[in-house]
Design a protein around this motif. Sequence first.
Motif, PDB file in Angstrom:
ATOM      1  N   ALA A 277     125.428  55.577   9.736  1.00  0.00           N
ATOM      2  CA  ALA A 277     124.774  56.886   9.655  1.00  0.00           C
ATOM      3  C   ALA A 277     123.526  56.855  10.515  1.00  0.00           C
ATOM      4  CB  ALA A 277     124.426  57.229   8.216  1.00  0.00           C
ATOM      5  N   LEU A 278     123.263  57.958  11.201  1.00  0.00           N
ATOM      6  CA  LEU A 278     122.084  58.078  12.053  1.00  0.00           C
ATOM      7  C   LEU A 278     121.344  59.365  11.691  1.00  0.00           C
ATOM      8  CD1 LEU A 278     120.456  56.941  14.478  1.00  0.00           C
ATOM      9  CD2 LEU A 278     121.902  58.344  15.967  1.00  0.00           C
ATOM     10  N   PRO A 279     120.497  59.322  10.636  1.00  0.00           N
ATOM     11  CA  PRO A 279     119.706  60.513  10.288  1.00  0.00           C
ATOM     12  C   PRO A 279     118.490  60.626  11.202  1.00  0.00           C
ATOM     13  CG  PRO A 279     119.270  58.747   8.737  1.00  0.00           C
ATOM     14  CD  PRO A 279     120.304  58.220   9.695  1.00  0.00           C
ATOM     15  N   TYR A 280     117.988  61.839  11.332  1.00  0.00           N
ATOM     16  CA  TYR A 280     116.764  62.034  12.096  1.00  0.00           C
ATOM     17  C   TYR A 280     115.643  62.299  11.115  1.00  0.00           C
ATOM     18  CZ  TYR A 280     113.453  63.665  15.591  1.00  0.00           C
ATOM     19  OH  TYR A 280     112.345  63.796  16.396  1.00  0.00           O
ATOM     20  N   GLY A 281     114.887  61.248  10.844  1.00  0.00           N
ATOM     21  CA  GLY A 281     113.809  61.341   9.878  1.00  0.00           C
ATOM     22  C   GLY A 281     113.259  59.961   9.575  1.00  0.00           C
ATOM     23  N   GLY A 282     112.419  59.859   8.535  1.00  0.00           N
ATOM     24  CA  GLY A 282     111.850  58.575   8.163  1.00  0.00           C
ATOM     25  C   GLY A 282     112.897  57.634   7.604  1.00  0.00           C
ATOM     26  N   MET A 283     112.516  56.366   7.448  1.00  0.00           N
ATOM     27  CA  MET A 283     113.435  55.378   6.900  1.00  0.00           C
ATOM     28  C   MET A 283     113.871  55.806   5.503  1.00  0.00           C
ATOM     29  SD  MET A 283     112.970  51.235   6.875  1.00  0.00           S
ATOM     30  CE  MET A 283     112.680  51.243   8.644  1.00  0.00           C
ATOM     31  N   ASP A 284     115.166  55.695   5.210  1.00  0.00           N
ATOM     32  CA  ASP A 284     115.760  56.223   3.986  1.00  0.00           C
ATOM     33  C   ASP A 284     116.338  55.073   3.168  1.00  0.00           C
ATOM     34  OD1 ASP A 284     117.180  57.632   2.022  1.00  0.00           O
ATOM     35  OD2 ASP A 284     117.596  59.286   3.395  1.00  0.00           O
ATOM     36  N   LEU A 285     115.767  54.810   2.001  1.00  0.00           N
ATOM     37  CA  LEU A 285     116.145  53.663   1.181  1.00  0.00           C
ATOM     38  C   LEU A 285     117.603  53.723   0.736  1.00  0.00           C
ATOM     39  CD1 LEU A 285     115.165  51.068  -0.220  1.00  0.00           C
ATOM     40  CD2 LEU A 285     114.491  52.474  -2.181  1.00  0.00           C
ATOM     41  N   ARG A 286     118.161  54.914   0.593  1.00  0.00           N
ATOM     42  CA  ARG A 286     119.539  55.033   0.111  1.00  0.00           C
ATOM     43  C   ARG A 286     120.512  54.233   0.970  1.00  0.00           C
ATOM     44  NH1 ARG A 286     120.270  61.436   0.032  1.00  0.00           N
ATOM     45  NH2 ARG A 286     119.098  61.160   1.969  1.00  0.00           N
ATOM     46  N   PHE A 287     120.264  54.198   2.282  1.00  0.00           N
ATOM     47  CA  PHE A 287     121.223  53.586   3.190  1.00  0.00           C
ATOM     48  C   PHE A 287     121.148  52.060   3.196  1.00  0.00           C
ATOM     49  CE2 PHE A 287     120.432  57.841   5.006  1.00  0.00           C
ATOM     50  CZ  PHE A 287     121.730  58.331   4.959  1.00  0.00           C
ATOM     51  N   PHE A 288     120.228  51.476   2.413  1.00  0.00           N
ATOM     52  CA  PHE A 288     120.126  50.027   2.352  1.00  0.00           C
ATOM     53  C   PHE A 288     121.102  49.422   1.338  1.00  0.00           C
ATOM     54  CE2 PHE A 288     116.281  51.045   4.517  1.00  0.00           C
ATOM     55  CZ  PHE A 288     115.913  49.916   5.224  1.00  0.00           C
ATOM     56  N   ASN A 289     121.710  50.248   0.514  1.00  0.00           N
ATOM     57  CA  ASN A 289     122.633  49.748  -0.498  1.00  0.00           C
ATOM     58  C   ASN A 289     123.855  49.137   0.189  1.00  0.00           C
ATOM     59  OD1 ASN A 289     124.514  49.387  -2.597  1.00  0.00           O
ATOM     60  ND2 ASN A 289     123.702  51.144  -3.728  1.00  0.00           N
ATOM     61  N   PRO A 290     124.075  47.815   0.047  1.00  0.00           N
ATOM     62  CA  PRO A 290     125.147  47.168   0.810  1.00  0.00           C
ATOM     63  C   PRO A 290     126.552  47.520   0.341  1.00  0.00           C
ATOM     64  CG  PRO A 290     124.151  45.601  -0.704  1.00  0.00           C
ATOM     65  CD  PRO A 290     123.322  46.842  -0.780  1.00  0.00           C
ATOM     66  N   MET A 291     126.692  48.057  -0.872  1.00  0.00           N
ATOM     67  CA  MET A 291     128.024  48.318  -1.410  1.00  0.00           C
ATOM     68  C   MET A 291     128.311  49.801  -1.598  1.00  0.00           C
ATOM     69  SD  MET A 291     129.339  45.362  -1.528  1.00  0.00           S
ATOM     70  CE  MET A 291     130.835  45.662  -2.472  1.00  0.00           C
ATOM     71  N   MET A 292     127.502  50.647  -1.003  1.00  0.00           N
ATOM     72  CA  MET A 292     127.706  52.094  -1.145  1.00  0.00           C
ATOM     73  C   MET A 292     128.327  52.651   0.130  1.00  0.00           C
ATOM     74  SD  MET A 292     127.525  54.909  -2.807  1.00  0.00           S
ATOM     75  CE  MET A 292     126.467  54.645  -4.213  1.00  0.00           C
ATOM     76  N   PHE A 293     129.321  53.515  -0.036  1.00  0.00           N
ATOM     77  CA  PHE A 293     129.861  54.220   1.116  1.00  0.00           C
ATOM     78  C   PHE A 293     128.854  55.294   1.528  1.00  0.00           C
ATOM     79  CE2 PHE A 293     133.759  52.761  -1.063  1.00  0.00           C
ATOM     80  CZ  PHE A 293     134.267  51.965  -0.039  1.00  0.00           C
ATOM     81  N   LEU A 294     128.363  55.194   2.750  1.00  0.00           N
ATOM     82  CA  LEU A 294     127.255  56.041   3.177  1.00  0.00           C
ATOM     83  C   LEU A 294     127.605  57.517   3.139  1.00  0.00           C
ATOM     84  CD1 LEU A 294     125.952  53.905   6.194  1.00  0.00           C
ATOM     85  CD2 LEU A 294     125.348  53.756   3.770  1.00  0.00           C
ATOM     86  N   HIS A 295     128.862  57.845   3.402  1.00  0.00           N
ATOM     87  CA  HIS A 295     129.269  59.250   3.422  1.00  0.00           C
ATOM     88  C   HIS A 295     129.101  59.881   2.039  1.00  0.00           C
ATOM     89  CE1 HIS A 295     131.349  62.442   5.631  1.00  0.00           C
ATOM     90  NE2 HIS A 295     131.949  62.748   4.508  1.00  0.00           N
ATOM     91  N   ASN A 296     129.080  59.048   1.010  1.00  0.00           N
ATOM     92  CA  ASN A 296     129.010  59.533  -0.364  1.00  0.00           C
ATOM     93  C   ASN A 296     127.736  60.316  -0.647  1.00  0.00           C
ATOM     94  OD1 ASN A 296     129.897  59.568  -3.227  1.00  0.00           O
ATOM     95  ND2 ASN A 296     128.161  58.215  -3.535  1.00  0.00           N
ATOM     96  N   TYR A 297     126.679  60.033   0.107  1.00  0.00           N
ATOM     97  CA  TYR A 297     125.400  60.691  -0.162  1.00  0.00           C
ATOM     98  C   TYR A 297     125.394  62.160   0.260  1.00  0.00           C
ATOM     99  CZ  TYR A 297     123.536  55.950  -0.762  1.00  0.00           C
ATOM    100  OH  TYR A 297     123.308  54.675  -1.190  1.00  0.00           O
ATOM    101  N   ALA A 298     126.306  62.535   1.168  1.00  0.00           N
ATOM    102  CA  ALA A 298     126.277  63.899   1.723  1.00  0.00           C
ATOM    103  C   ALA A 298     124.859  64.254   2.166  1.00  0.00           C
ATOM    104  CB  ALA A 298     126.797  64.911   0.706  1.00  0.00           C
TER     105      ALA A 298
END
Length: 581
Positions: A277-298
């Motif tokens: 995932a490539l968001p445009y914004g500050g660092m986002d802690l959600r994407f650090f979860n190693p076992m989460m499918f990133l698309h799940n966050y919507a």
Amino acid sequence: MKSRRFFFAAVVFFSFAAFAQKPGRSGQTLLKSRHWIYDSLQILEQECGLVQFSDQSPISLNQVKAMLGEIDYDALSEAGKVHYDNIAEYMNDSSCSVNASILQVRAEPALNLEGYVKTNKNVRWFYDRFEKRHFLEAPVTIGVGDYAAFYADIFAGINKSAANDSDTYFNVPYNPKNFDVNFPHDAYGSVGYAFTDTVGFNVRVTNMSQSFGRAETGSVIQAEYLTDATSAALTLYSPIAQYTGSITQYNNRRYLYAHKVDARIGKKVQLSFMEAALPYGGMDLRFFNPMMFLHNYASWLDYEAEGSDVGSFFGIKANIAPVKHLRVFALWSMTQFQLPVELSEDNTDKDNYVPNAMGVQLGLESYIPLQKGHLHFNLEGYYAQPYLYINSSPNWSFVRTSSESNSGSKDFYDWIGTRYGPDTVAASFHASYEVPKKWSAGFKYLFLARGEFSEPGIFSKIGWGPRILDIEDDKLKSWVYPYTGDNKHGNLNDNPKYKNGRNLAAPTGTPEFVNVLTFYGSYSLNEWLDFMTQPSFAVILNSGHEKGKTEFSFEFVLGARIKFTKIKKSLADKKETLKNE
């Protein structure tokens, strides 16, 4: 008096310790993209009829050791054994290093002399900034046993702008304008631990290229041609599965979060997946979860509310060894796919205009033992849809932009995948004969049909670059996507010129057809002196996407490399030989 004795005893101890050679490099040493060891591992794998995880970079020497443990040395050809021994020699090399217990400091100076000539200034170099070597190299590595390694490629050489300039004839930095002041380009800190001979982990912070998939033209998923980006990564490895989680900073407020998973099915099939995932914004802690499918966050819903968005990425790669001396591979990547249920009858719904964005790469590679070397064949095909890597704004498109500190530096744009980018149809064929540590000769043919979206000019024409990421809305309206985002208010604007982008097929506009035939050869006079040459012939139809414009070009490269560490070793070997005689 006692303090003086202690002081002198400490001086004597560290003096002897500094020159007490402890063989070998740290197991946490990382191999840069396109290091010769990756080719050697591929040869060993093919001779044993198996696939491993050597088709990505960077990897640590501990991972290389784990892979070598699966190689049957006795089953290798004469040339295959040379490759195996070369890897073992590299890992055990202690030349130009000093040691104190498990601490090792190593310098590996080398001199590269290269000369270039090109007949047509309107045609870009094929031996370009990714290929040209630094004039003087002196990389430094600090190793702490097999637990940590720190590296910086100290060098003196020409900068990237000069390397791409048609008027550059040598790699010697002879004036301040062409001198590269932005060194080091490659640097890292790497720590880890091997629990067993085959299972371990590595944590690293790097300024190094990354790749996910081995391909002649660069992986369509993640290729080594995106340079100078800082990344932090964790890798867990074993013979049957491997996981890597990473965060890579493309630019300010542009972080690529990625998960990669590799799995082997038996010894002949490997399947791998990458989600990013490539968001445009500050660092986002959600994407650090190693076992989460990133698309799940919507998460695009959150960012859209702020006038921004998130680029989504997914890739699959497969490596198969159907028989010995053959590797078949398939790489597929996607940055957008619209399901039929996402479409509506509302002509104002932006989803109706979102174009699919996928790319695929298919190929086979073969190393066939012949006498003291190998015949090497590589055949590849590549197709990328016009909007692969491209989103409704450059800020969440999968490209990194940068410039150099030198006055007059150009802006650079590096795609996440192959250097030829989206909107491209390509085919390549490579054939050569290679004798390790002796000589090689071969040729390459490359065909490209490049659409207008494949060119970096799509970014520069709207003013988006390393100095200006938040561009004005009126300029963003001329962006190549079917609709554009309003950076300030989150509004969406249709782009009449590209509104039918969903129906475009590669190559778009007036396609540029590139045909390049390259011959190359190398010769090692001894362990420390190598020579190489590479002439290329190019014919480009519709050059610069101008219909009917044809360009011809010939370029010639001649180079020599002196490895000073090998001179020292060669002299030591001769001295030992004379002593034994």
